[in-house]
Write an enzyme that holds these catalytic residues in place. Sequence first.
Site, PDB file in Angstrom:
ATOM      1  N   CYS A  64       0.760  -1.117   0.293  1.00  0.00           N
ATOM      2  CA  CYS A  64       0.183  -0.263  -0.177  1.00  0.00           C
ATOM      3  C   CYS A  64       0.905   1.220  -0.009  1.00  0.00           C
ATOM      4  O   CYS A  64       2.293   0.964   0.271  1.00  0.00           O
ATOM      5  CB  CYS A  64      -0.722   0.320   1.551  1.00  0.00           C
ATOM      6  SG  CYS A  64      -1.914  -1.710   1.119  1.00  0.00           S
ATOM      7  N   ARG A  87       5.140  -0.465  -5.782  1.00  0.00           N
ATOM      8  CA  ARG A  87       4.943  -0.671  -5.091  1.00  0.00           C
ATOM      9  C   ARG A  87       3.842  -2.375  -5.029  1.00  0.00           C
ATOM     10  O   ARG A  87       4.342  -2.971  -3.596  1.00  0.00           O
ATOM     11  CB  ARG A  87       4.642  -0.425  -4.130  1.00  0.00           C
ATOM     12  CG  ARG A  87       5.822   1.231  -3.351  1.00  0.00           C
ATOM     13  CD  ARG A  87       5.451   1.884  -2.481  1.00  0.00           C
ATOM     14  NE  ARG A  87       4.660   1.283  -1.142  1.00  0.00           N
ATOM     15  CZ  ARG A  87       5.845   1.306  -0.339  1.00  0.00           C
ATOM     16  NH1 ARG A  87       6.712   1.466  -0.721  1.00  0.00           N
ATOM     17  NH2 ARG A  87       5.645   1.021   0.788  1.00  0.00           N
ATOM     18  N   TRP A 144      -2.973  -3.052  -1.334  1.00  0.00           N
ATOM     19  CA  TRP A 144      -2.399  -4.370  -2.056  1.00  0.00           C
ATOM     20  C   TRP A 144      -4.041  -4.620  -0.570  1.00  0.00           C
ATOM     21  O   TRP A 144      -3.054  -4.866   0.451  1.00  0.00           O
ATOM     22  CB  TRP A 144      -1.494  -4.387  -1.607  1.00  0.00           C
ATOM     23  CG  TRP A 144      -0.933  -5.433  -2.445  1.00  0.00           C
ATOM     24  CD1 TRP A 144      -0.626  -5.665  -3.730  1.00  0.00           C
ATOM     25  CD2 TRP A 144      -0.303  -7.178  -1.279  1.00  0.00           C
ATOM     26  NE1 TRP A 144      -0.495  -6.937  -3.737  1.00  0.00           N
ATOM     27  CE2 TRP A 144      -0.501  -8.087  -2.615  1.00  0.00           C
ATOM     28  CE3 TRP A 144      -0.896  -7.166  -0.637  1.00  0.00           C
ATOM     29  CZ2 TRP A 144      -0.013  -9.090  -1.695  1.00  0.00           C
ATOM     30  CZ3 TRP A 144      -0.595  -8.238  -0.045  1.00  0.00           C
ATOM     31  CH2 TRP A 144      -0.049  -9.325  -0.901  1.00  0.00           C
ATOM     32  N   ASN A 148      -1.581   2.441   5.959  1.00  0.00           N
ATOM     33  CA  ASN A 148      -0.676   1.523   5.707  1.00  0.00           C
ATOM     34  C   ASN A 148      -0.090   0.871   6.252  1.00  0.00           C
ATOM     35  O   ASN A 148      -0.715   1.167   7.680  1.00  0.00           O
ATOM     36  CB  ASN A 148       0.693   1.920   5.494  1.00  0.00           C
ATOM     37  CG  ASN A 148       0.801   2.352   3.587  1.00  0.00           C
ATOM     38  OD1 ASN A 148      -0.888   2.793   2.856  1.00  0.00           O
ATOM     39  ND2 ASN A 148       1.865   2.782   3.432  1.00  0.00           N
ATOM     40  N   GLY A 149      -0.582  -0.696   6.428  1.00  0.00           N
ATOM     41  CA  GLY A 149      -0.326  -1.814   7.970  1.00  0.00           C
ATOM     42  C   GLY A 149      -1.360  -2.211   8.148  1.00  0.00           C
ATOM     43  O   GLY A 149      -2.413  -2.239   7.776  1.00  0.00           O
ATOM     44  N   GLU A 172      18.416 -17.912  -7.459  1.00  0.00           N
ATOM     45  CA  GLU A 172      17.098 -17.078  -8.303  1.00  0.00           C
ATOM     46  C   GLU A 172      17.062 -16.780  -9.576  1.00  0.00           C
ATOM     47  O   GLU A 172      16.434 -16.333  -9.461  1.00  0.00           O
ATOM     48  CB  GLU A 172      18.395 -15.431  -8.004  1.00  0.00           C
ATOM     49  CG  GLU A 172      18.438 -14.389  -8.522  1.00  0.00           C
ATOM     50  CD  GLU A 172      17.344 -12.855  -7.957  1.00  0.00           C
ATOM     51  OE1 GLU A 172      17.095 -14.121  -7.010  1.00  0.00           O
ATOM     52  OE2 GLU A 172      17.100 -12.539  -8.460  1.00  0.00           O
ATOM     53  N   LYS A 175      13.873 -15.411 -10.329  1.00  0.00           N
ATOM     54  CA  LYS A 175      12.743 -14.929 -11.514  1.00  0.00           C
ATOM     55  C   LYS A 175      12.202 -15.417 -12.994  1.00  0.00           C
ATOM     56  O   LYS A 175      11.217 -14.611 -13.026  1.00  0.00           O
ATOM     57  CB  LYS A 175      14.136 -14.801 -12.595  1.00  0.00           C
ATOM     58  CG  LYS A 175      15.105 -13.306 -11.799  1.00  0.00           C
ATOM     59  CD  LYS A 175      14.853 -11.861 -11.114  1.00  0.00           C
ATOM     60  CE  LYS A 175      13.599 -11.467  -9.999  1.00  0.00           C
ATOM     61  NZ  LYS A 175      14.917 -10.990  -9.108  1.00  0.00           N
ATOM     62  N   GLU A 227       8.505 -15.819 -10.579  1.00  0.00           N
ATOM     63  CA  GLU A 227       7.589 -14.087 -10.667  1.00  0.00           C
ATOM     64  C   GLU A 227       7.460 -13.931 -12.225  1.00  0.00           C
ATOM     65  O   GLU A 227       6.423 -13.202 -12.009  1.00  0.00           O
ATOM     66  CB  GLU A 227       7.790 -13.149 -10.058  1.00  0.00           C
ATOM     67  CG  GLU A 227       9.679 -13.039  -9.647  1.00  0.00           C
ATOM     68  CD  GLU A 227      10.098 -12.783  -8.938  1.00  0.00           C
ATOM     69  OE1 GLU A 227       9.498 -12.122  -7.421  1.00  0.00           O
ATOM     70  OE2 GLU A 227      11.172 -12.501  -8.507  1.00  0.00           O
ATOM     71  N   HIS A 242      18.977 -37.531  -6.534  1.00  0.00           N
ATOM     72  CA  HIS A 242      18.123 -37.640  -4.895  1.00  0.00           C
ATOM     73  C   HIS A 242      16.345 -37.261  -4.939  1.00  0.00           C
ATOM     74  O   HIS A 242      16.093 -37.149  -3.447  1.00  0.00           O
ATOM     75  CB  HIS A 242      18.772 -37.064  -3.736  1.00  0.00           C
ATOM     76  CG  HIS A 242      19.696 -37.626  -3.511  1.00  0.00           C
ATOM     77  ND1 HIS A 242      20.804 -38.176  -2.892  1.00  0.00           N
ATOM     78  CD2 HIS A 242      21.420 -36.497  -3.809  1.00  0.00           C
ATOM     79  CE1 HIS A 242      22.107 -38.685  -3.124  1.00  0.00           C
ATOM     80  NE2 HIS A 242      22.692 -37.992  -2.655  1.00  0.00           N
ATOM     81  N   LYS A 287       5.853  -5.026  -3.861  1.00  0.00           N
ATOM     82  CA  LYS A 287       7.391  -4.572  -4.634  1.00  0.00           C
ATOM     83  C   LYS A 287       8.137  -4.224  -3.043  1.00  0.00           C
ATOM     84  O   LYS A 287       9.095  -5.036  -2.389  1.00  0.00           O
ATOM     85  CB  LYS A 287       7.785  -3.040  -4.903  1.00  0.00           C
ATOM     86  CG  LYS A 287       9.134  -2.651  -4.604  1.00  0.00           C
ATOM     87  CD  LYS A 287       9.829  -3.594  -5.363  1.00  0.00           C
ATOM     88  CE  LYS A 287      11.438  -2.695  -6.298  1.00  0.00           C
ATOM     89  NZ  LYS A 287      12.653  -4.525  -6.637  1.00  0.00           N
TER      90      LYS A 287
END
Length: 612
Positions: free
Chosen positions: A2, A28, A75, A100-101, A485, A489, A492, A508, A607
């Site tokens: 948010c 964000r 969000w 926010n929060g 990584e 990538k 997402e 294995h 973000k």
Amino acid sequence: MCGIVGALRKNANVVDFLTDGLARLEYRGYDSAGIAVHNGDEIKRVRRVGRVQNMAQAAHAKNLTGHIGIGHTRWATHGGVTEPNAHPHISGGLISVVHNGIIENFEAERERLQALGYEFNSQTDTEVIAHSIHHEYSQNGGDLYRAVQTASLRFHGAYAIAVICADDPNHMVVARMGCPLLVAFGDDETFIASDVSAVIAFTRKVAYLEDGDIALLSASGIETLLDKQGNVANRNTKISELSLASLELGGHSHFMQKEIYEQPKAVADTAEIFLDGGFVPENFGETARQIFSQINSIKILACGTSYYAALTGKYWLESIAKIRCDVEIASEYRYRDVISDENELIITISQSGETLDTMEALKYAQAQGHKHSLSICNVMESALPRSSSLAIYTRAGAEIGVASTKAFTTQLVILFGLAVTLGHLRGHVSDEQLTNYAEELRLLPGSIQHALNLEPQLSAWAKDFATKPSALFLGRGIHYPIALEGALKLKELTYIHAEAYPAGELKHGPLALVDENMPVVVIAPNDNLLDKVKANMQEVGARGGELFVLTDLDSDFTETDGVHIIRTPRHIGVLSPIVHTIAVQLLSYHVALVRGTDVDKPRNLAKSVTVE
Ligand code: F6R
């Protein structure tokens, strides 16, 4: 996640600032947006699900104008993605709030307020804040500042809020606890935002609020500011150095592409800390020399890509500095019994500096008796560096693409610099080795530039991945975190299922997955593990798997049926993981282009992850 903006302007309409500011916070991650503006008579509000631009068009169509207003990108956490759940929330036509929060005790508060006669039109925790402030305001005879003060005593959790009141077109009250909030100052205008990028097109003069601060604002600035203890406080005004250019595409198709291409400079700028300043503890803070000489081990806490940076850093810290290093996912660490050790240095790594899990993990470590902490962070003045005994900033500049790229490679530069610094301090790195490490760092931006030139070849590979349901990434040693990584990538950006394994672990279990539909990316630099990796590749080839090998110019691979090869520059030794990262970033970027996904704003992601 948010985002909050707000403005008080003596001589100008605030709507343009609010919509521009929210657009700058889009990166964000959000799913709905809204603004509320006091037009001199009353508070008018526009909210929309979807893009800020739709909401801005609706605001202009409704002719919204005023000298004071607040805005928000939401969000979803409490309640679905709907217009009634979007902020700002209004109580009794009087009090309007953006938040926010998370208010953890919102259910109990909701029941209390319902018993007082308040009706709820949303499923959010924020509406609890609006009604609670409204209630206090009606009880105290119309003092908005005191109403926010009293109401906030009831809120458990983390929040940044901005509040306006229909009775007063000249003031706004803001409060912060656990979520970032800043006040910015222009001529006869005051702005607020959760992130400096929202304001710098208007002013660079900013003051960051601290946890527990409650401020009364007018267009002239801060009129009252009380801290957590209720004492009058001052927060220093700073000039933000964030460049406006870093917030714009500048000819690139996506921020992610721009940020991938910024890496030679971002890495060179970050390397400069050590190349100009030397590998000295003082780069990490005034007391670093003393702290570094006391520690006997390191624990790194981080999430996502920053966690993979930590995993890579562990190799350097143990091999160069000869110091024991454990790495843990922050959200796991914070909920387990830990053994405290006052001589262990806690390092947090975070691009945003406000990832809630990392922040809480740090607090937990400190509560368990860990005395020393170091934050490696990209965003100045954010929560993690402010809560740590030592801090060092990556010089990546603003990272707007949700998928982290240049933040990761610059974090690696800092971790390498830390390993060499500690190695020298602890007597494991000689002066001659120090000079060699500096030289390797100096040459790194050039090698990254070469890796960027591989884009056409990686784009050609992308077509093979775009139609596949899954992909496997393999690496060994210090390149295993780069395989992790790479898989992250791909997941997402393209929504293709991808997993990474240490290549030796294949037999294995994961080998069962390998068939002609499973592309297998192998990071195979020309290092001491190359022969081992080759053997693992045979295991894949024998099961019909198609291999996509990222190797160095000087390794002896030959391309055959089912084995595709791209050569990054000549093997550069200890910094090789940074160069191989560029290739996996470009691969995922191009697969995303073929699949037509939203590169800069992958679905469901944000973000800055400021919720649990
Ligand atoms: C992936 C990505 C995330 C972040 C993670 C931690 O591309 O960006 O996995 O790395 O959410 O964020 P920071 O580094 O801000 O703590």
